[in-house]
Design a protein around this motif. Structure first.
Motif, PDB file in Angstrom:
ATOM      1  N   ARG A  57       0.831  -1.204   0.000  1.00  0.00           N
ATOM      2  CA  ARG A  57       0.000   0.000   0.000  1.00  0.00           C
ATOM      3  C   ARG A  57       0.875   1.267   0.000  1.00  0.00           C
ATOM      4  O   ARG A  57       0.653   2.194  -0.777  1.00  0.00           O
ATOM      5  CB  ARG A  57      -0.854  -0.097   1.265  1.00  0.00           C
ATOM      6  CG  ARG A  57      -1.831   0.986   1.552  1.00  0.00           C
ATOM      7  CD  ARG A  57      -2.534   0.573   2.853  1.00  0.00           C
ATOM      8  NE  ARG A  57      -3.449   1.570   3.298  1.00  0.00           N
ATOM      9  CZ  ARG A  57      -4.698   1.327   3.649  1.00  0.00           C
ATOM     10  NH1 ARG A  57      -5.179   0.105   3.614  1.00  0.00           N
ATOM     11  NH2 ARG A  57      -5.489   2.296   4.037  1.00  0.00           N
ATOM     12  N   ALA A  58       1.904   1.259   0.871  1.00  0.00           N
ATOM     13  CA  ALA A  58       2.798   2.426   0.940  1.00  0.00           C
ATOM     14  C   ALA A  58       3.571   2.575  -0.370  1.00  0.00           C
ATOM     15  O   ALA A  58       3.750   3.690  -0.871  1.00  0.00           O
ATOM     16  CB  ALA A  58       3.744   2.287   2.129  1.00  0.00           C
ATOM     17  N   GLU A  59       4.010   1.443  -0.944  1.00  0.00           N
ATOM     18  CA  GLU A  59       4.734   1.517  -2.228  1.00  0.00           C
ATOM     19  C   GLU A  59       3.822   2.091  -3.313  1.00  0.00           C
ATOM     20  O   GLU A  59       4.250   2.901  -4.135  1.00  0.00           O
ATOM     21  CB  GLU A  59       5.231   0.126  -2.635  1.00  0.00           C
ATOM     22  CG  GLU A  59       6.427  -0.324  -1.809  1.00  0.00           C
ATOM     23  CD  GLU A  59       6.755  -1.823  -2.008  1.00  0.00           C
ATOM     24  OE1 GLU A  59       7.829  -2.222  -1.534  1.00  0.00           O
ATOM     25  OE2 GLU A  59       5.940  -2.563  -2.623  1.00  0.00           O
ATOM     26  N   GLY A  60       2.556   1.675  -3.286  1.00  0.00           N
ATOM     27  CA  GLY A  60       1.582   2.206  -4.264  1.00  0.00           C
ATOM     28  C   GLY A  60       1.436   3.715  -4.098  1.00  0.00           C
ATOM     29  O   GLY A  60       1.401   4.464  -5.083  1.00  0.00           O
ATOM     30  N   HIS A  61       1.365   4.175  -2.851  1.00  0.00           N
ATOM     31  CA  HIS A  61       1.251   5.616  -2.610  1.00  0.00           C
ATOM     32  C   HIS A  61       2.498   6.346  -3.100  1.00  0.00           C
ATOM     33  O   HIS A  61       2.409   7.434  -3.664  1.00  0.00           O
ATOM     34  CB  HIS A  61       1.034   5.884  -1.113  1.00  0.00           C
ATOM     35  CG  HIS A  61      -0.339   5.517  -0.655  1.00  0.00           C
ATOM     36  ND1 HIS A  61      -0.613   5.028   0.607  1.00  0.00           N
ATOM     37  CD2 HIS A  61      -1.538   5.556  -1.287  1.00  0.00           C
ATOM     38  CE1 HIS A  61      -1.906   4.795   0.720  1.00  0.00           C
ATOM     39  NE2 HIS A  61      -2.484   5.105  -0.413  1.00  0.00           N
ATOM     40  N   ALA A  62       3.667   5.724  -2.878  1.00  0.00           N
ATOM     41  CA  ALA A  62       4.913   6.361  -3.319  1.00  0.00           C
ATOM     42  C   ALA A  62       4.947   6.424  -4.852  1.00  0.00           C
ATOM     43  O   ALA A  62       5.307   7.454  -5.431  1.00  0.00           O
ATOM     44  CB  ALA A  62       6.124   5.609  -2.775  1.00  0.00           C
ATOM     45  N   GLU A  63       4.535   5.323  -5.518  1.00  0.00           N
ATOM     46  CA  GLU A  63       4.523   5.314  -6.989  1.00  0.00           C
ATOM     47  C   GLU A  63       3.591   6.381  -7.545  1.00  0.00           C
ATOM     48  O   GLU A  63       3.852   6.988  -8.579  1.00  0.00           O
ATOM     49  CB  GLU A  63       4.074   3.941  -7.521  1.00  0.00           C
ATOM     50  CG  GLU A  63       5.206   2.938  -7.602  1.00  0.00           C
ATOM     51  CD  GLU A  63       4.691   1.500  -7.655  1.00  0.00           C
ATOM     52  OE1 GLU A  63       3.574   1.272  -8.153  1.00  0.00           O
ATOM     53  OE2 GLU A  63       5.417   0.616  -7.153  1.00  0.00           O
ATOM     54  N   ALA A  64       2.491   6.626  -6.813  1.00  0.00           N
ATOM     55  CA  ALA A  64       1.527   7.648  -7.266  1.00  0.00           C
ATOM     56  C   ALA A  64       1.980   9.054  -6.890  1.00  0.00           C
ATOM     57  O   ALA A  64       1.270  10.029  -7.152  1.00  0.00           O
ATOM     58  CB  ALA A  64       0.152   7.353  -6.662  1.00  0.00           C
ATOM     59  N   GLY A  65       3.141   9.152  -6.253  1.00  0.00           N
ATOM     60  CA  GLY A  65       3.661  10.470  -5.889  1.00  0.00           C
ATOM     61  C   GLY A  65       3.013  11.043  -4.637  1.00  0.00           C
ATOM     62  O   GLY A  65       3.103  12.239  -4.364  1.00  0.00           O
ATOM     63  N   LEU A  66       2.339  10.190  -3.866  1.00  0.00           N
ATOM     64  CA  LEU A  66       1.622  10.689  -2.692  1.00  0.00           C
ATOM     65  C   LEU A  66       2.430  10.543  -1.404  1.00  0.00           C
ATOM     66  O   LEU A  66       2.024  11.037  -0.353  1.00  0.00           O
ATOM     67  CB  LEU A  66       0.289   9.920  -2.526  1.00  0.00           C
ATOM     68  CG  LEU A  66      -0.668   9.993  -3.706  1.00  0.00           C
ATOM     69  CD1 LEU A  66      -1.858   9.063  -3.504  1.00  0.00           C
ATOM     70  CD2 LEU A  66      -1.155  11.430  -3.901  1.00  0.00           C
TER      71      LEU A  66
END
Ligand SMILES: NC(=O)c1ccc[n+]([C@@H]2O[C@H](COP(=O)([O-])OP(=O)(O)OC[C@H]3O[C@@H](n4cnc5c(N)ncnc54)[C@H](O)[C@@H]3O)[C@@H](O)[C@H]2O)c1
Length: 329
Positions: A57-66
């Motif tokens: 989940r955190a990696e997904g947020h990082a990939e989305a620039g969040l």
């Protein structure tokens, strides 16, 4: 999410018990704020899986620039334990987010309060169970409190803080200060059914469903009206400031028409009628539910227009959200 607040100090360590939709989001918030987080779920296998989901989940947020990459590292550092005792034994704050079942909450809050340090604060994320009832499951209930987050917890600023009768004011103060320090916007509210947010949200939901049932509009049209008409105001103002700006006498007249057409649930409340009678009709008369000097009123109206214009631009810049189509009628 990081850098929104200025967390330092209490708590240094927090346990999240129940690592589902809410527990994982709250764990991510805590970890992002630099708090040491321990996580547990119903079984060791589910706990391990929850930790994997947390990192993804955190990696997904990082990939989305969040989320900054450095924050992903903090989330990877979240620890897990196989049962409640090993999770809460050394922490300052216990966040309980197991499913909404009073018997399960009794069991989990009971074991948390036995295994946590005497002065650890224990909070429950319950959406609907009475906080007073839950407080009876905790030894030293003065350190127990409701702390109701909203989904998705990483991004929704509001958190309801709901003291039980036994909760010490010092505990409430500490929780409010902590939530502010991680960039949240806590409100202390009473222990009534649905607290404040779910009570108001469901009043709106019921009328939305009735509008469709009465054949006034499709679900898509109701959604458009809610988000684009009055909902457009809600990131900035609540119902009291909105009605003050519109005019309480206008609200009273509209409510009389609604009451005549739709029944007693729309009867104007006594407190509203009294304000209108006293000439407190809102910003235009210097006072309504709140009071305004001429200068404050001018500033408020100007700031309102600035915010609405900024939101209008933001909405134009964002890609449209797929609204869904068809569905049951
Ligand atoms: N989902 C929401 O939008 C929302 C919003 C606000 C509050 N809440 C409240 O938060 C709480 C959790 O809701 P959720 O949506 O995260 O539920 P969820 O079902 O997604 O997560 C609950 C987690 O608790 C775990 N669990 C079950 N038994 C357990 C046990 N004995 N020990 C440890 N963990 C156990 C489950 O395996 C699951 O991972 C509920 O009280 C709910 O009412 C939910």
């Amino acid at each position: 999410m990081e850098n929104r607040g200025s967390h330092h100090g209490w708590p240094q360590e927090a346990a999240v018990v129940g690592a589902g939709t809410m527990g994982l989001g709250v764990a991510e918030c805590f970890a992002a704020a630099g708090i040491r987080v321990l996580l547990t779920d119903a079984t060791p296998e589910l706990t391990r899986e929850a930790k994997r989901r947390l990192v993804r989940r955190a990696e997904g947020h990082a990939e989305a620039g969040l989320l900054a990459e450095s924050t992903v590292g903090r989330v990877e550092a979240v620890e897990t334990a196989d049962e409640v005792a090993g999770t809460v034994g050394d922490v300052d704050l216990v966040f309980e987010a197991v499913p909404e079942d009073i018997r399960l909450k009794e069991e989990i809050l009971g074991s948390c309060s036995e295994a946590a340090p005497q002065d650890a604060i224990i909070v429950s994320n319950t959406s609907s169970l009475p906080i007073n009832d839950l407080s009876e499951f905790v030894g030293r209930p003065e350190r127990f409190c409701g702390m109701h987050w909203f989904n998705p917890p990483e991004w929704t600023p509001g958190v309801e803080v709901i003291p039980a009768a036994a909760t010490s004011p010092e505990v409430v103060g500490r929780l409010v200060e902590f939530l502010r320090s991680i960039g949240k916007r806590p409100a202390v509210v009473g222990d009534g059914p649905g607290f404040v947010a779910n009570r108001i949200q469901n009043a709106l939901f019921l009328e939305a469903v009735r509008c469709v049932e009465d054949g006034l509009a499709s679900p898509q049209e109701v959604d458009e009206v809610v988000r684009s008409c009055f909902g457009f105001r809600l990131p900035f103002f609540g119902p009291f400031q909105i009605s003050d700006m519109a005019g309480l006498d206008v609200y009273e007249n509209v409510l009389d028409v609604l009451r005549d057409g739709l029944g007693e649930r729309f009867e104007a409340p006594e407190s509203l009628r009294k304000l209108v009678e006293q000439g407190r009709k809102g910003t235009k008369s210097g006072a309504g539910f709140l009071e305004y000097t001429d200068e404050e009123r001018e500033r408020l109206l100007l700031e309102r227009d600035r915010r609405y214009a900024a939101l209008g631009e933001l909405l134009e810049d964002l890609p449209p959200v797929d609204a869904g189509s068809g569905g049951a009628s």
